[in-house]
Design an enzyme around this catalytic site. Structure first.
Site, PDB file in Angstrom:
ATOM      1  N   LEU A 275      -4.432   6.780 -12.826  1.00  0.00           N
ATOM      2  CA  LEU A 275      -3.647   5.547 -12.887  1.00  0.00           C
ATOM      3  C   LEU A 275      -2.818   5.455 -11.604  1.00  0.00           C
ATOM      4  O   LEU A 275      -1.652   5.852 -11.563  1.00  0.00           O
ATOM      5  CB  LEU A 275      -2.753   5.550 -14.127  1.00  0.00           C
ATOM      6  CG  LEU A 275      -3.494   5.646 -15.466  1.00  0.00           C
ATOM      7  CD1 LEU A 275      -2.499   5.644 -16.622  1.00  0.00           C
ATOM      8  CD2 LEU A 275      -4.503   4.516 -15.623  1.00  0.00           C
ATOM      9  N   HIS A 276      -3.440   4.924 -10.561  1.00  0.00           N
ATOM     10  CA  HIS A 276      -2.816   4.952  -9.235  1.00  0.00           C
ATOM     11  C   HIS A 276      -1.528   4.138  -9.171  1.00  0.00           C
ATOM     12  O   HIS A 276      -0.442   4.672  -8.934  1.00  0.00           O
ATOM     13  CB  HIS A 276      -3.806   4.443  -8.186  1.00  0.00           C
ATOM     14  CG  HIS A 276      -5.076   5.230  -8.096  1.00  0.00           C
ATOM     15  ND1 HIS A 276      -5.102   6.545  -7.687  1.00  0.00           N
ATOM     16  CD2 HIS A 276      -6.374   4.887  -8.356  1.00  0.00           C
ATOM     17  CE1 HIS A 276      -6.351   6.985  -7.695  1.00  0.00           C
ATOM     18  NE2 HIS A 276      -7.132   5.994  -8.096  1.00  0.00           N
ATOM     19  N   ASP A 277      -1.635   2.830  -9.334  1.00  0.00           N
ATOM     20  CA  ASP A 277      -0.486   1.958  -9.073  1.00  0.00           C
ATOM     21  C   ASP A 277       0.676   2.137 -10.045  1.00  0.00           C
ATOM     22  O   ASP A 277       1.839   2.018  -9.629  1.00  0.00           O
ATOM     23  CB  ASP A 277      -0.927   0.498  -9.050  1.00  0.00           C
ATOM     24  CG  ASP A 277      -1.798   0.186  -7.841  1.00  0.00           C
ATOM     25  OD1 ASP A 277      -1.638   0.856  -6.808  1.00  0.00           O
ATOM     26  OD2 ASP A 277      -2.655  -0.714  -7.928  1.00  0.00           O
TER      27      ASP A 277
ATOM     28  N   THR B 275      -1.399  10.515  -7.525  1.00  0.00           N
ATOM     29  CA  THR B 275      -1.959   9.567  -8.497  1.00  0.00           C
ATOM     30  C   THR B 275      -3.188  10.127  -9.203  1.00  0.00           C
ATOM     31  O   THR B 275      -3.462   9.764 -10.346  1.00  0.00           O
ATOM     32  CB  THR B 275      -2.308   8.228  -7.828  1.00  0.00           C
ATOM     33  OG1 THR B 275      -3.362   8.414  -6.880  1.00  0.00           O
ATOM     34  CG2 THR B 275      -1.102   7.647  -7.116  1.00  0.00           C
TER      35      THR B 275
END
Length: 307
Positions: A241-243, A198
């Site tokens: 932008l992890h999720d 991520t």
């Protein structure tokens, strides 16, 4: 050639700025048939995460998708303090409409168990963007239903990267280590998207400007959400932008390098709570360890800009 039937998914989430971006990406993707959203406390308290889920659906004109409130606290330890990074409202102060539909009366666990038992085994995927408390409770309290999940794809953990709440711990797993351990040790197929990946899908200021200029309402909203990250931290030229990587991996697994690792979860009380360890006696988990970051960002932008 006929189009493939959309995949039936449930989104388990604690919105959260990057959760919000992931949800909007899912709503913009015809490959997904979103049966419901289940909420969990994490980035901020459960009442706010549930409200934010409803607000995002109202913005996107998808009040047909039900929202079920889930776990307000971890399985067996105090909940984390809210993350200042996401602001008091959890989504950086970005304006969203009020929900057009109230949250459902049934608890997320009850609904999810009934939903899974009513569908063919393996036909439902869960995209998990927050602490794994709801899914752990399903595994522990309703194993008959949990075993029917086709796959969980979850944002969480760090393998070779430094953690973001401790030397080796990532927030989602750190927030409820016992839940993470239960899900990892279960027989439910699990794919983890850790910080190793991520942190390589990064939105720049130029990316935000391109989204804003596209004219699409979803793209403009995501631009505002990402911009709120930049406003909360000075001297940052990009933000991970992890999720959204969960949705991106579900949509285009070929962009990710995925390996099977045997993992255990630290459930101690120290700084490594929630940390993942590669251990030959651990449970097999598919883990994303590499990604084509520019291609992932391009896919995100293209989906948002066409809606």
């Amino acid at each position: 050639m006929p189009h493939a039937k959309p995949r039936l998914i449930v989104i388990d989430t604690d919105p959260g700025i990057d959760d919000a971006i992931g949800i909007l990406l899912a709503l913009a993707s015809p490959e997904f048939d979103i049966a419901g959203i289940t909420t969990v406390a994490g980035n901020i308290g459960i009442e706010t995460t549930t409200l934010n889920a409803g607000r995002l659906l109202a913005f996107a004109g998808r009040g047909d998708i039900p929202v079920f409130q889930g776990a307000a606290a971890p399985l067996s330890r105090p909940g984390p303090e809210p993350l200042n990074l996401h602001g008091e409202d959890g989504i950086g102060g970005v304006a969203l409409p009020a929900p057009t539909r109230g949250r459902e009366s049934r608890h997320a666990l009850e609904w999810l168990a009934e939903f899974l038992l009513a569908r063919p085994e393996g036909s439902v995927e869960v995209l998990a963007l927050g602490p794994l408390t709801n899914l752990a409770r399903l595994v522990l309290e309703r194993p008959d239903a949990a075993k029917r999940i086709g796959r969980i794809i979850a944002m969480g953990g760090a393998i070779h990267e430094r953690g973001n709440v401790g030397p080796r711990a990532e927030f989602n797993l750190w927030a409820d280590p016992e839940a993470a351990a239960a899900v990892v040790a279960s027989d439910v197929p699990l794919a983890l998207i850790p910080l190793d990946v991520t942190r390589r899908v990064r939105a720049t200021r130029e990316f935000v400007e391109a989204l804003s200029a596209s004219g699409g309402p979803l793209a403009a909203m995501v631009a505002r959400l990402i911009q709120s990250y930049f406003e909360s931290e000075t001297n940052r030229e990009s933000r991970p932008l992890h999720d959204p990587c969960v949705m991106l991996c579900a949509l285009a697994p070929e962009l990710f390098r995925i390996e099977e690792l045997r993992l255990t979860v630290d459930t101690g009380a120290g700084d490594d709570a929630g940390a993942l360890t590669i251990d030959g006696s651990g449970s097999p988990v598919h883990v994303a360890l590499g990604v084509d970051g520019p291609a992932a960002l391009d896919l995100l932008a293209r989906r948002l800009m066409r809606n």
